[in-house]
Scaffold this active site. Structure first.
Site, PDB file in Angstrom:
ATOM      1  N   ASP A  69       0.868  -1.185   0.000  1.00 25.80           N
ATOM      2  CA  ASP A  69       0.000   0.000   0.000  1.00 25.80           C
ATOM      3  C   ASP A  69       0.898   1.227   0.000  1.00 25.80           C
ATOM      4  OD1 ASP A  69      -1.695   2.122   0.830  1.00 25.80           O
ATOM      5  OD2 ASP A  69      -3.076   0.652   1.684  1.00 25.80           O
TER       6      ASP A  69
ATOM      7  N   TYR B 217     -11.233  12.820  -4.237  1.00 32.76           N
ATOM      8  CA  TYR B 217     -10.466  12.451  -5.437  1.00 32.76           C
ATOM      9  C   TYR B 217      -9.883  13.705  -6.100  1.00 32.76           C
ATOM     10  CZ  TYR B 217      -9.460  10.236  -9.978  1.00 32.76           C
ATOM     11  OH  TYR B 217      -8.851   9.758 -11.124  1.00 32.76           O
TER      12      TYR B 217
END
Ligand code: NAD
Ligand code: UDP
Length: 311
Positions: A57, A145
């Site tokens: 990650d 986002y």
């Protein structure tokens, strides 16, 4: 042989990029946490000695040596996925971006950031040139986002100015093609899957909003050209200027698949941009790049892919 990291390499765009880089005789390290990526997208590369998969990650620091280039694509891209865990989405584009820039700095590697047309928000300038600063809601449901990607661009330029890291920024416009996730929620995959399954085709709003769709192969060619040019650090739009309404897209798709599906209209999501079309003058001038696949050529290949999944 260059060593190239592709974060998000098991995703839709990332897996095509891995294919292209491997075919171009590079060593590829695919870094992915499999949030939206799929093992089957990279299965065919697993036995290749020049391909390595690192389940990781990017919100966690990453130590690697001998890296020449980093393509940072790790980030969920569809509204359904990036809104699933919005705080994690922001962390991926901020903490994750810092981690990848630190990796670039330590390796003296060049980093390309996969930015997006969403940094223009609901644009008041049409088509959108790179000079346009955008019209983004900082506190809405898309902000995790849009604002995340804006900060990521800021970080790239600050690392460049402060630490001399070589960066490239691709502002990617809506891209489609094989290996999009069938449940990804984006419009092209939704309409194709719904039509194949004889389900209602869900148009959000009245379908008059526009997008401009780029076929994946064209986009990947643009990304590699952008990474390897030495003229500019600043952002470059990559997309296909062929603009159409979402209603027209539904008509094009249903005309190509035998189906009993009919159209249903649903509520338009918050802050859904009304229009979008890339101005690709810079990409054409600097990269000598322009898309060569029209929607009429790219859609059949995408439909064939989803049909082959036997959903
Ligand atoms: P995708 O969801 O198929 O791929 C994203 C990949 O990133 C997945 O493999 C996912 O598992 C991985 N990922 C997500 N968070 C991660 C994390 N924290 N650490 C490691 N891996 C992580 O989406 P895509 O369409 O292939 O998009 C790739 C990139 O391009 C994204 O950064 C996206 O914002 C950008 N982009 C895509 C489009 C488009 O139309 N496809 C348009 C603009 C920008
Ligand atoms: N859209 C739609 N039906 C769907 C999915 C999306 O009408 O099933 C619309 C959506 O509201 C937007 C456009 O299609 O106006 C493109 O949506 P997508 O999520 O693919 O990309 P983005 O909005 O991020 O450009």
């Amino acid at each position: 042989m260059p060593s190239i990291v592709v974060t998000g390499g098991a995703g839709f765009l990332g897996s095509h990029l891995c294919d292209t880089l491997i075919a171009g005789d590079a060593k590829v390290i695919c870094v992915d946490n499999f949030f939206t990526g799929q093992k089957k997208n990279i299965e065919h590369l697993r036995q290749n000695p020049n391909f390595k998969l690192l389940e990781h990650d990017i919100v966690e620091p990453l130590e690697l040596s001998g890296i020449d280039q980093i393509y940072n694509l790790a980030c969920p891209a569809s509204p359904v996925h990036y809104q699933h865990d919005p705080i994690k989405t922001v962390q991926t584009s901020t903490v994750g971006m810092v981690n990848m820039l630190n990796l670039a700095e330590k390796n003296k590697a060049r980093l390309l950031q996969a930015s997006t047309s969403e940094i223009y928000g609901d644009p008041e300038v049409h088509p959108q040139p790179e000079e346009y600063w955008g019209n983004v809601n900082p506190i809405g449901e898309r902000s995790c986002y849009d604002e995340g990607k804006r900060v990521a661009e800021t970080l790239c330029l600050d690392y460049h100015r402060e630490k001399g890291v070589e960066v490239r920024i691709a502002r990617i416009f809506n891209t489609y093609g094989p290996r999009m996730h069938p449940n990804d929620g984006r419009v092209v995959s939704n309409f194709i899957v719904q039509t194949i399954q004889n389900q209602p085709i869900t148009i959000y709003g009245d379908g008059s909003q526009t997008r401009s769709f780029c076929y994946v192969d064209d986009l990947i060619t643009g990304l590699v050209a952008l990474m390897n040019q030495d003229q500019t650090t600043g952002p470059i739009n990559l997309g296909n200027p062929e603009e159409l309404t979402i209603k027209r897209l539904a008509e094009l798709i249903t005309a190509q698949i035998e189906s009993t599906s009919s159209i249903v209209y649903q509520a338009l999501p918050e802050d859904d941009p009304k229009q979008r079309q890339p101005d690709i003058t810079k990409a054409t001038d600097i990269l000598a790049w322009q898309p060569v696949t029209s929607l009429s050529a790219g859609l059949p290949q995408t439909i064939e892919y989803f049909t082959s999944l036997k959903l």
